[in-house]
Design an enzyme around this catalytic site. Structure first.
Site, mmCIF file in Angstrom:
data_model
loop_
_atom_site.group_PDB
_atom_site.id
_atom_site.type_symbol
_atom_site.label_atom_id
_atom_site.label_comp_id
_atom_site.label_asym_id
_atom_site.label_seq_id
_atom_site.Cartn_x
_atom_site.Cartn_y
_atom_site.Cartn_z
ATOM 1 N N TYR B 146 0.839 -1.245 -0.023
ATOM 2 C CA TYR B 146 0.204 0.210 0.147
ATOM 3 C C TYR B 146 0.948 1.484 0.035
ATOM 4 C CZ TYR B 146 -3.661 3.340 1.443
ATOM 5 O OH TYR B 146 -4.480 4.421 1.234
ATOM 6 N N LYS B 150 1.429 3.953 -3.074
ATOM 7 C CA LYS B 150 1.042 5.516 -3.183
ATOM 8 C C LYS B 150 1.958 6.331 -3.448
ATOM 9 C CE LYS B 150 -3.469 5.248 -1.889
ATOM 10 N NZ LYS B 150 -4.839 5.631 -3.046
ATOM 11 N N ASN B 191 -13.830 -1.175 14.180
ATOM 12 C CA ASN B 191 -13.374 -2.272 15.059
ATOM 13 C C ASN B 191 -14.121 -1.918 16.669
ATOM 14 O OD1 ASN B 191 -12.275 -3.596 13.395
ATOM 15 N ND2 ASN B 191 -10.192 -3.476 14.134
ATOM 16 N N TYR B 205 -4.346 -2.461 20.361
ATOM 17 C CA TYR B 205 -3.322 -3.325 19.874
ATOM 18 C C TYR B 205 -1.954 -2.345 20.604
ATOM 19 C CZ TYR B 205 -6.203 -5.796 16.761
ATOM 20 O OH TYR B 205 -7.093 -6.766 16.378
ATOM 21 N N GLY B 206 -0.871 -3.176 21.156
ATOM 22 C CA GLY B 206 0.085 -2.496 21.801
ATOM 23 C C GLY B 206 -0.329 -2.103 23.108
ATOM 24 N N ASP B 207 0.179 -1.041 23.593
ATOM 25 C CA ASP B 207 -0.177 -0.440 24.844
ATOM 26 C C ASP B 207 -1.115 0.511 24.597
ATOM 27 O OD1 ASP B 207 1.395 1.701 24.058
ATOM 28 O OD2 ASP B 207 2.721 1.436 25.718
ATOM 29 N N ASP B 272 3.362 -1.268 12.322
ATOM 30 C CA ASP B 272 2.287 -0.360 12.688
ATOM 31 C C ASP B 272 2.855 1.065 13.019
ATOM 32 O OD1 ASP B 272 -0.809 -0.222 13.262
ATOM 33 O OD2 ASP B 272 0.026 0.533 15.230
#
Lengths: 328, 328
Positions: B146, B150, B191, B205-207, B272
């Site tokens: 992606y 782009k 979500n 996700y993660g902290d 991420d």
């Protein structure tokens, strides 16, 4: 084995063809001569294991009936004046060209190698550059038609590896020089050698403090051949970490050809990378590879070649070594 | 004026279609429904100034006989689960799709707009991100299909502008949310809203300390319309600089829907981005634009839309404002 090589008439493509033939392989060369030279095809046309297809791999990848063991995708304008002149073709050969080559490899169950570039590191903030460095590239600057095309080419190569299972290799080629560079490629080596041979002043852009690593072409070819022999999919830097400033380089050339020549300075082009030097730890460990030609030695071979018409270069099909190294 | 919009059945494409129709323009929508939704086409099919062509713009860009004033290229899978599932299609719509749209614009003498993305900044080292920042993107990581597509799309847009004179615009869209997001797009907003509406624990996700800026979709559309009205070719960030951590965001949603719901933590996916926040100085100065919807307000409209089947959303063809803002 049978190898299809895109960009076979380019500077690097011609040396890779020579080495593959000399190692006993069969080579199908493909080129559209946007920046490749017909003379580099002529060199091999009499060879019984060489054939050539003139085609644009971005729009008309040849259909090959014979089995293929490898597709090596080396087609692309690679020097700034050539890719500036052919911005859209350069973008296309990174995208459609790479995809067509991956599809060909996939259909034949062949392995695939992408010739990527140190330009994916852009104007690097990390020095020297390991393969893990993500780079610093202007996505829409004047160099982006080349840099972003090659980054895209890496991304789609990984996508075919991950989602289609193609057995891929990615090399990142740092500055390479040697016989059969185009005299008009605008690169620093050819510019300076040509100027010196013509008895002109040597032109240095900026103050000449920007550095480059210069790799002699047969060193690169050796790294390529070794990488074809291992099962490894992450990118591998192939370059010479010996670092010279552009000014040092001009002085080596001046001394080699004519110490009387003056050096003149001109403004830097936009986005010109200030320094570039490969971290070749990965290639050393993975391939036991390191460049072996010194700058002085490689430069001697290059100057000798530039003094002669390129088509007159002899080709020794029987030797196990390459043309260039056979003239040591 | 007459506008061809690729990706018309996508989340943003559907809101842009609605606004263009409501401003009195004619819209030819194109989508292949890889990630767009037929329901977003159904919304407009009865409109006299809307027509739709189902086509893959990467391989079969429609031939249009009527004059075109604009080609707006918004087609692409844009959420991580969709582009991971369609890596090669995502790469292609960034390369071949963008090029086909540029060629269409060039043939018609139409202006062209590329929907680029804050993903070109990757995992940024500069915060907030101005348009001049070159970004920090892994050229062959899991997101590269992606991100690099782009970046390539920007590079080829600039190449057509520079070498073919196409009148181009490039927007970089930061995280956008609102009605008609796909319930399965895997984005943090959908979500969390979906989980909360189902009475489930909210997954972070993660902290949860990574930040995002969240822009309500009608703010984005207003920026797009304004940019179509000025003569400017460099990229323009369109996003909301109000910054929330993912955890704060989960808490706002939890409070809005059900304060009793627990939050659970899971590992971060590879590459991420840890933080992303637009510098919108350029859009402010150039367009007099800034987002006007607060997160709480936009979230209320989004939750209301998610409580209803999307195809039931009313469409007011006569209003000068968009559907979403007409429900304020």
């Amino acid at each position: 084995m049978r190898v299809l090589l895109t960009g076979s008439a380019g500077f690097i493509g011609s040396h890779l063809t020579e080495r593959l033939l000399s190692d006993g392989h069969t080579v199908i060369g493909v080129d559209n001569y946007i920046s490749g030279q017909p003379a580099n095809t002529q060199l091999f046309l009499d060879h019984p294991r060489f054939s050539f297809i003139e085609a644009d791999v971005s729009t008309n990848m040849p259909v090959v009936q014979e089995p293929l063991d490898w597709v090596l995708h080396f087609a692309s304008p690679a020097s700034p004046p050539h890719y500036q002149q052919h911005q859209i073709e350069t973008l296309m050969v990174g995208a459609q060209g790479t995809q067509n080559a991956l599809e060909l490899a996939s259909r034949h169950g062949a392995k695939f190698m992408l010739a990527s570039t140190s330009e994916v590191y852009g104007d690097p903030k990390v020095h020297p550059q390991p393969e893990s460095y993500w780079g610093h590239v202007n996505p829409n600057g004047l160099r982006s038609c080349y840099d972003e095309a090659k980054r895209y080419a890496e991304a789609i190569t990984f996508a075919y590896h991950r989602s289609r299972g193609v057995d891929t290799r990615v090399i990142r080629i740092f500055n390479t020089y040697g016989p059969r560079m185009r005299a008009d490629d605008g690169r620093v080596v050819t510019n300076l050698v040509n100027q010196a041979l013509r008895g002109e002043a040597l032109t240095v852009y900026g103050d000449g403090s920007q550095t480059r690593s210069f790799q002699y072409v047969t060193d690169l070819i050796e790294g390529i051949i070794r990488l074809m022999g291992v099962d490894f999919h992450e990118p591998v830097n192939l370059g010479n970490p010996d670092e010279y400033t552009i000014l040092q380089f001009a002085e080596v050339i001046r001394e080699a050809i004519n110490p009387q020549l003056p050096v003149v300075f001109e403004p830097l082009p936009q986005d010109d990378p200030m320094q570039r030097k490969p971290d070749i730890s990965r290639a050393r460990e993975l391939l036991g590879w390191a460049p072996s030609k010194s700058l002085h030695e490689g430069l001697g071979l290059t100057v000798a070649a530039f003094r002669q018409p390129q088509t007159a270069a002899p080709l020794d099909h029987t030797a196990g070594t390459t043309l260039a190294s056979s003239t040591d």
